[in-house]
Design an enzyme around this catalytic site. Sequence first.
Site, PDB file in Angstrom:
ATOM      1  N   GLY B  70      44.941  25.758  45.526  1.00  0.00           N
ATOM      2  CA  GLY B  70      43.289  26.004  45.802  1.00  0.00           C
ATOM      3  C   GLY B  70      42.945  24.917  46.979  1.00  0.00           C
ATOM      4  CB  THR B  71      42.879  21.292  45.846  1.00  0.00           C
ATOM      5  OG1 THR B  71      42.628  21.121  44.940  1.00  0.00           O
ATOM      6  CG2 THR B  71      42.636  20.230  46.787  1.00  0.00           C
ATOM      7  CG  ASN B 148      34.068  24.890  39.150  1.00  0.00           C
ATOM      8  OD1 ASN B 148      33.707  25.407  40.382  1.00  0.00           O
ATOM      9  ND2 ASN B 148      34.502  23.804  39.091  1.00  0.00           N
ATOM     10  CD  GLN B 178      37.814  29.519  38.165  1.00  0.00           C
ATOM     11  OE1 GLN B 178      37.976  30.034  37.204  1.00  0.00           O
ATOM     12  NE2 GLN B 178      38.272  27.650  37.462  1.00  0.00           N
ATOM     13  CB  SER B 198      44.635  29.298  42.511  1.00  0.00           C
ATOM     14  OG  SER B 198      45.304  27.869  42.273  1.00  0.00           O
ATOM     15  CG  HIS B 200      47.241  26.974  38.474  1.00  0.00           C
ATOM     16  ND1 HIS B 200      46.464  27.378  37.153  1.00  0.00           N
ATOM     17  CD2 HIS B 200      46.745  26.776  39.670  1.00  0.00           C
ATOM     18  CE1 HIS B 200      45.647  25.745  37.868  1.00  0.00           C
ATOM     19  NE2 HIS B 200      45.757  25.649  38.970  1.00  0.00           N
ATOM     20  CB  CYS B 321      33.852  13.805  28.235  1.00  0.00           C
ATOM     21  SG  CYS B 321      32.074  14.065  27.166  1.00  0.00           S
TER      22      CYS B 321
END
Lengths: 388, 381
Positions: B70-71, B148, B178, B198, B200, B321
């Site tokens: 995808g990237t 996403n 997505q 993508s 995966h 995080c």
Amino acid sequence: MESNKDKIIIIRYSEIHLKGNNRGFFENALVTNIKRALEGFTFSLQKTSGRYLLSKYDHNREDEIAERVRCVFGVYSYSIGYAVKTDIDAIDEIANLLMEDISGTFRVNANRADKKFGLNSMQIAAEIGGRILSRNAKLSVNLHNPEHILYVDVRETGNTLVYSNVIRAVNGMPVGTSGKGVLLLSGGIDSPVACYLIAKRGMSIRALHFHSYPYTSQNARLKVLELAKILKRYTINLTVDIISVTEIQTEIHEKCNEDYMITLLRRFMMKIANIIADKEDCKAIITGESLGQVASQTIESITCTNEIAQVPVLRPLIAYDKDEIIEVAKRIKTFDTSILPYEDCCTVFLPKSPATKPKLWVVEREEQKLDCKGLIERALATLETVTI
Amino acid sequence: MKTLYFDNSATTVTDQKVMEAIAEYNCERYFNPSSNTSRSIEVAQSIRTVKDQVLNRLGAHGNIIFTSGGTESDNLAILGSIKNNTTLNIVTSRVEHPAVFNTINSLKSKGFDIRYVDVEGDGHIEQTSLEKAVNDKTQLVAIMHVNNESGAINDVYALSKAVKAINKNALFFSDGVQAYGRIDCRLDKSQVDLYSISAHKIHGGKGCGALFVKDGVNLNPIIFGGGQQANLRSGTENVPSIMGLGIATELAYSDLERNSKEFARYKSTILSGLEGVDCINLCKEGCPSILSLLFRDIKSEILQHILEDKYGIIVGIGSACNSKNKFDRVLAEIGVPKDYIEGLVRISFCKFNTAEDVSVLTMALRQEVCALQKVLKGKNR
């Protein structure tokens, strides 16, 4: 031709020279540490007067070997050069190899330990210098302030060392010559630098890391182990004790004055460090504290934690500014890992206004609310030891 | 401990049938598709078949360029389509995937005019804001199909038409990573020019993606070499993974309706199980496979660790995080209240999840969220 010259690394020390009757102890420690630093490489290490000669190593891995030598505390400087049979033409061949592609000013420093050699130091320097000059028109002699120096060291063994560089190493004292200390290793910028500076004075290090999983990430643990790997270049051996303080933190959070969270937690850390120090025969506790840097490092906070310690607490960074610490962290290559954004246990449950001038009587009153003995025992039960 | 995997928007387990195809094209039909031998030509034909499969699912006319994922598809769509003319602008949103957001951001320093459109409270793009941002100087619009983090579905059909109504020369690119295989992605009635996917994310294995390029759209390569794929993406095609993408595509779309209904039931189970727990359902009408919940006073990373350690449950969390920056870019743009912004848990389903697994997840979530909220109350403020 290859058989007449061997590549060598000349390793020098400085402060050990000042030692008296126990000089051998320091020299042996240095040899042991150089050998440990070069584990996995084939080489030969030979002691000569006031220095060591490293030879018979894989020349393809010379940079890697030199870097490892540079990081051994006690090594003042090193040079990469050649050992040749003591013969003026053989010496000149190396001189040509080292000086043919350079320009500017130079001089030859010759030293003759082998008094049987036909030329004295001055004559060797003049002869080799003359030959260099005759071949390289881009060079001129400057005896006082040359850009390049060619060193010729005629030894009593029938060999001569020829080299043209002297590279400063980390200096300090061989690790293991100043006892062993427990380092509180957080994963931030400061404690790895504290580790480096104390190891530099010859202390063996046993690192102690506290985590608060699941309140912190497993990545925080991996980050500390990565830092330990980097530090091992300097500390030669490194073992990391990893202990969970999650229960201690949640108990403090639940039962005690929130503003005293960090002070209370740090006192627990000190109590645990005492136990590890006693068990592992460590003579000191090492911290990365810098006076006034954060609430837990004011003199009042340090007083509250210091009071717990049963061995001297060494704080090599106490007078360092943050930018000075960062400068060392960058130099020893821990900085990039230290700034990875994984929270350490001190940042979980951070109070809104931590006590900057905690009072000992308040601290003791707050501790009365906790089953300190049980908490420490259960924390110690989580101990995981990782040998780097 | 059994793994209960609910992070299928991050990646998915590779389907056994995909694995078999990958093995076949690694071990038996391993021939270079660019060679002239019969075996190689057969392999090239197999790639052609997958192209048709993907085009068929997209219901669109154009080309498919296979990439590493995808990237790369996003980078090719953006960097390969823009004209080096800084008087033209690019329109996008601040809730795009980093592969789009950061690629477009990298153009800022080169002097490009980047315009950001507003989003609604669940992550949808505001169409009126988009219409205001686009003008006759717009060269590219990049708006994702499914967000996403929140699962919000953008109506790329309406948005692309609105853009073309203002400027027919502006290219419309949508990151469909997505969306593909999870919702209907037919582009035939849309004005979408470029669409990235993508493998995966749909059980197709890692290291393979594709970019749909509508007929008539001029694209420049960003990778140079042997000139494969009509010179648009040099490098020997990752044939095994391309075959995997083909199979994954068929499997995803054959199960789509059944899965969507099942996922809706899962969502309902979780939401009713969490009744009374202080949390926000970020997007109520989003992608069927994504349920994004914002728990008050929670640091989702802590919850993620507890769920994994105690129950073997894997869920996704916001990126808050993982960064020194306390606030997740997407959630900040959406305008999530401060007490909830660190508490994003993204539950994303796949066909291998079961109702029993979802019950365990619901019970675990309820128990651990309540316990953590008690401990952490007020800590995020």
